[in-house]
Design a protein around this motif. Sequence first.
Motif, PDB file in Angstrom:
ATOM      1  N   THR A  13       0.820  -1.222   0.000  1.00 15.10           N
ATOM      2  CA  THR A  13       0.000   0.000   0.000  1.00 15.10           C
ATOM      3  C   THR A  13       0.852   1.269   0.000  1.00 15.10           C
ATOM      4  OG1 THR A  13      -0.144  -0.123   2.423  1.00 15.10           O
ATOM      5  CG2 THR A  13      -1.942  -1.117   1.148  1.00 15.10           C
ATOM      6  N   GLY A  14       2.155   1.148  -0.192  1.00 14.41           N
ATOM      7  CA  GLY A  14       3.006   2.327  -0.269  1.00 14.41           C
ATOM      8  C   GLY A  14       3.410   2.866   1.089  1.00 14.41           C
ATOM      9  N   THR A  15       3.625   4.168   1.155  1.00 18.85           N
ATOM     10  CA  THR A  15       4.078   4.811   2.384  1.00 18.85           C
ATOM     11  C   THR A  15       3.161   4.455   3.552  1.00 18.85           C
ATOM     12  OG1 THR A  15       2.871   6.793   1.692  1.00 18.85           O
ATOM     13  CG2 THR A  15       5.234   6.748   1.281  1.00 18.85           C
ATOM     14  N   THR A  16       3.747   4.284   4.723  1.00 23.14           N
ATOM     15  CA  THR A  16       3.019   3.801   5.897  1.00 23.14           C
ATOM     16  C   THR A  16       2.583   4.964   6.778  1.00 23.14           C
ATOM     17  OG1 THR A  16       4.383   1.806   5.865  1.00 23.14           O
ATOM     18  CG2 THR A  16       3.129   2.250   7.886  1.00 23.14           C
ATOM     19  N   VAL A  17       1.284   4.999   7.086  1.00 20.93           N
ATOM     20  CA  VAL A  17       0.741   6.028   7.978  1.00 20.93           C
ATOM     21  C   VAL A  17       1.311   5.819   9.377  1.00 20.93           C
ATOM     22  CG1 VAL A  17      -1.350   6.960   9.047  1.00 20.93           C
ATOM     23  CG2 VAL A  17      -1.372   6.280   6.624  1.00 20.93           C
ATOM     24  N   GLY A  18       1.791   6.901   9.969  1.00 19.28           N
ATOM     25  CA  GLY A  18       2.359   6.827  11.302  1.00 19.28           C
ATOM     26  C   GLY A  18       3.858   6.578  11.309  1.00 19.28           C
ATOM     27  N   VAL A  19       4.397   6.127  10.173  1.00 18.16           N
ATOM     28  CA  VAL A  19       5.842   5.889  10.062  1.00 18.16           C
ATOM     29  C   VAL A  19       6.452   6.878   9.072  1.00 18.16           C
ATOM     30  CG1 VAL A  19       7.644   4.236   9.429  1.00 18.16           C
ATOM     31  CG2 VAL A  19       5.566   3.451  10.595  1.00 18.16           C
ATOM     32  N   ASP A  20       5.915   6.888   7.859  1.00 21.24           N
ATOM     33  CA  ASP A  20       6.437   7.784   6.814  1.00 21.24           C
ATOM     34  C   ASP A  20       5.642   9.082   6.725  1.00 21.24           C
ATOM     35  OD1 ASP A  20       8.342   5.778   5.761  1.00 21.24           O
ATOM     36  OD2 ASP A  20       6.515   4.725   5.148  1.00 21.24           O
ATOM     37  N   VAL A  21       4.332   8.979   6.908  1.00 15.98           N
ATOM     38  CA  VAL A  21       3.447  10.137   6.719  1.00 15.98           C
ATOM     39  C   VAL A  21       2.294  10.078   7.709  1.00 15.98           C
ATOM     40  CG1 VAL A  21       3.916  10.488   4.246  1.00 15.98           C
ATOM     41  CG2 VAL A  21       2.176   8.828   4.956  1.00 15.98           C
ATOM     42  N   THR A  22       1.610  11.215   7.855  1.00 14.79           N
ATOM     43  CA  THR A  22       0.366  11.230   8.634  1.00 14.79           C
ATOM     44  C   THR A  22      -0.768  10.752   7.731  1.00 14.79           C
ATOM     45  OG1 THR A  22      -0.209  13.499   8.007  1.00 14.79           O
ATOM     46  CG2 THR A  22       1.237  13.211   9.945  1.00 14.79           C
ATOM     47  N   SER A  23      -1.920  10.526   8.300  1.00  9.51           N
ATOM     48  CA  SER A  23      -3.061  10.045   7.506  1.00  9.51           C
ATOM     49  C   SER A  23      -3.473  11.071   6.454  1.00  9.51           C
ATOM     50  CB  SER A  23      -4.244   9.712   8.419  1.00  9.51           C
ATOM     51  OG  SER A  23      -4.636  10.842   9.165  1.00  9.51           O
ATOM     52  N   TRP A  24      -3.429  12.369   6.825  1.00 10.85           N
ATOM     53  CA  TRP A  24      -3.794  13.403   5.860  1.00 10.85           C
ATOM     54  C   TRP A  24      -2.756  13.488   4.744  1.00 10.85           C
ATOM     55  CZ3 TRP A  24      -8.200  15.465   4.758  1.00 10.85           C
ATOM     56  CH2 TRP A  24      -9.186  15.589   5.737  1.00 10.85           C
ATOM     57  N   GLN A  25      -1.488  13.412   5.116  1.00 11.68           N
ATOM     58  CA  GLN A  25      -0.438  13.431   4.095  1.00 11.68           C
ATOM     59  C   GLN A  25      -0.573  12.260   3.133  1.00 11.68           C
ATOM     60  OE1 GLN A  25       2.987  13.498   6.704  1.00 11.68           O
ATOM     61  NE2 GLN A  25       3.435  15.647   6.235  1.00 11.68           N
ATOM     62  N   LYS A  26      -0.903  11.108   3.664  1.00 11.07           N
ATOM     63  CA  LYS A  26      -1.102   9.928   2.828  1.00 11.07           C
ATOM     64  C   LYS A  26      -2.212  10.171   1.806  1.00 11.07           C
ATOM     65  CE  LYS A  26      -0.917   5.462   1.688  1.00 11.07           C
ATOM     66  NZ  LYS A  26       0.246   4.845   1.030  1.00 11.07           N
ATOM     67  N   THR A  27      -3.318  10.732   2.269  1.00 10.47           N
ATOM     68  CA  THR A  27      -4.465  10.984   1.391  1.00 10.47           C
ATOM     69  C   THR A  27      -4.101  11.963   0.284  1.00 10.47           C
ATOM     70  OG1 THR A  27      -6.015  10.593   3.213  1.00 10.47           O
ATOM     71  CG2 THR A  27      -6.843  11.805   1.301  1.00 10.47           C
ATOM     72  N   TRP A  28      -3.519  13.122   0.682  1.00 14.69           N
ATOM     73  CA  TRP A  28      -3.189  14.134  -0.316  1.00 14.69           C
ATOM     74  C   TRP A  28      -2.111  13.643  -1.271  1.00 14.69           C
ATOM     75  CZ3 TRP A  28      -6.990  17.055  -0.737  1.00 14.69           C
ATOM     76  CH2 TRP A  28      -7.631  17.657   0.344  1.00 14.69           C
ATOM     77  N   ASN A  29      -1.130  12.913  -0.730  1.00 23.95           N
ATOM     78  CA  ASN A  29      -0.056  12.407  -1.591  1.00 23.95           C
ATOM     79  C   ASN A  29      -0.572  11.409  -2.624  1.00 23.95           C
ATOM     80  OD1 ASN A  29       1.760  13.969  -0.231  1.00 23.95           O
ATOM     81  ND2 ASN A  29       2.753  12.299   0.873  1.00 23.95           N
TER      82      ASN A  29
END
Length: 462
Positions: free
Chosen positions: A207-223
């Motif tokens: 699933t790509g970048t990991t929420v809480g490790v690489d990005v926040t949940s919002w960053q994951k969504t926008w990215n």
Amino acid sequence: MELEASNRYGDDGSSKRAGTWVTASAHIITAVIGSGVLSLSWAIAQLGWIAGPIALVIFSIITWFTSTLLADCCRDPVSGKRCSCYMDAVKSNLGGINNKFCGLAQYMNLVGITIGYSITSAISMAAIKRSDCFHKDGQNVGCHVKNNNFMIIFGIIEIILSQIPNFHELSWLSAVAAVMSFGYSTIGLGLSIAKTVGGEHARTSLTGTTVGVDVTSWQKTWNCFEAIGDIAFAYAFSTVLVEIQDTLKPNPPENESMKKATSVGVSVTTIFYVSCGALGYAALGNNTPGNFLTGFGFYEPYWLIDMANVFIIVHLIGAYQVFCQPIFKQVEDRCFNRWPNSSFIKESPPIKLPLFGVYSFSAFRVVWRTGYVILTIVLAMLLPFFNGILGFLGAASFWPLTVYFPIQMHISREQIQAFSWKWIWLNFLVLLCLIISVLAAAGSIATIVKDLSTYEPFNSVS
């Protein structure tokens, strides 16, 4: 005299076209395999091993399908006369306000792409200097350099090349640029394979970048939304498809040649895109930079990275011309029609140039085209956001130019009955792509807004 005229002019009275599906393929590859390929590893890092490659393939299929529809719409359905630009095709097939909407979408996108290529070329020039610095002083040194001087260098080159009179004389430049595309894509592939098999195992996931490790949940969504925009941008060539088709000779029929060129161009592009994106992600993992050759996912061998960036620069020099020639033609045609008796606009005395032969010099062409290049360079200095700009341009152009107009022109031309099965699924595709484009634009705008928080005008730094 009649035989001589037939050799000089085409079937519609315009200059004789000599293009073939081979030259059209070169134009397409030059237009498609551009700076977009550099962000695909990052895009797959956001979407993951499943959604990333699937998105690449889906966008390639949509682009191929709608481009074949558009190729059949490049002659007026009543008179049979060729359409020399996208706006003419829309005007002939749909009419009304669609023509103005198309012109706004197309030319804003073309201007945006030339600005984006100015940014990318400067980043690649700076990357050569940084690569040498990293090799000499180590990878922990910042080696940051300002991009403005490199943008000015790129602008000077484009001012000179912009004096090429029209699209019909760009084949040699597109051929060189297409070779450069293969060159830096192959180097990127080689570096990715070498790093992957060399024992360096980067962290990746389905699933790509990991929420809480690489990005926040919002960053994951926008990215993820922005990644979709980057992929859409990577396949953008519908903006110049009609102009490319207008370079083709009438035998065999230009729509058949264009379909063949489209199949070749999109197929080759997709193979490179999936390979570069997937292998780049495998090599660099969830920390893949936005530009996998200038973001220094790779540091050594530095001379090979320098060579790849030289290829990128040469390619973008040619690609800039592919995308700005339609702008030049539209403005110049309008000026010729508006002021038909102006000697400044109309006069183009022949001048003999060493090695180039006879050149038709136009003072108006020099002034206007030089002014346009300067404007794009200044705007590039103001907007130095690589990924955000690519994503937004992809989102803004994909729906109207790649999907909406080709499908609506096909429906009108073929007189497909409303609410028939074919009409329903074609319009469902239009609606689905609109939703995708809106989400992609939102993600890119969010990235640009974040970048603006640390932004200083005319102070772009690599």
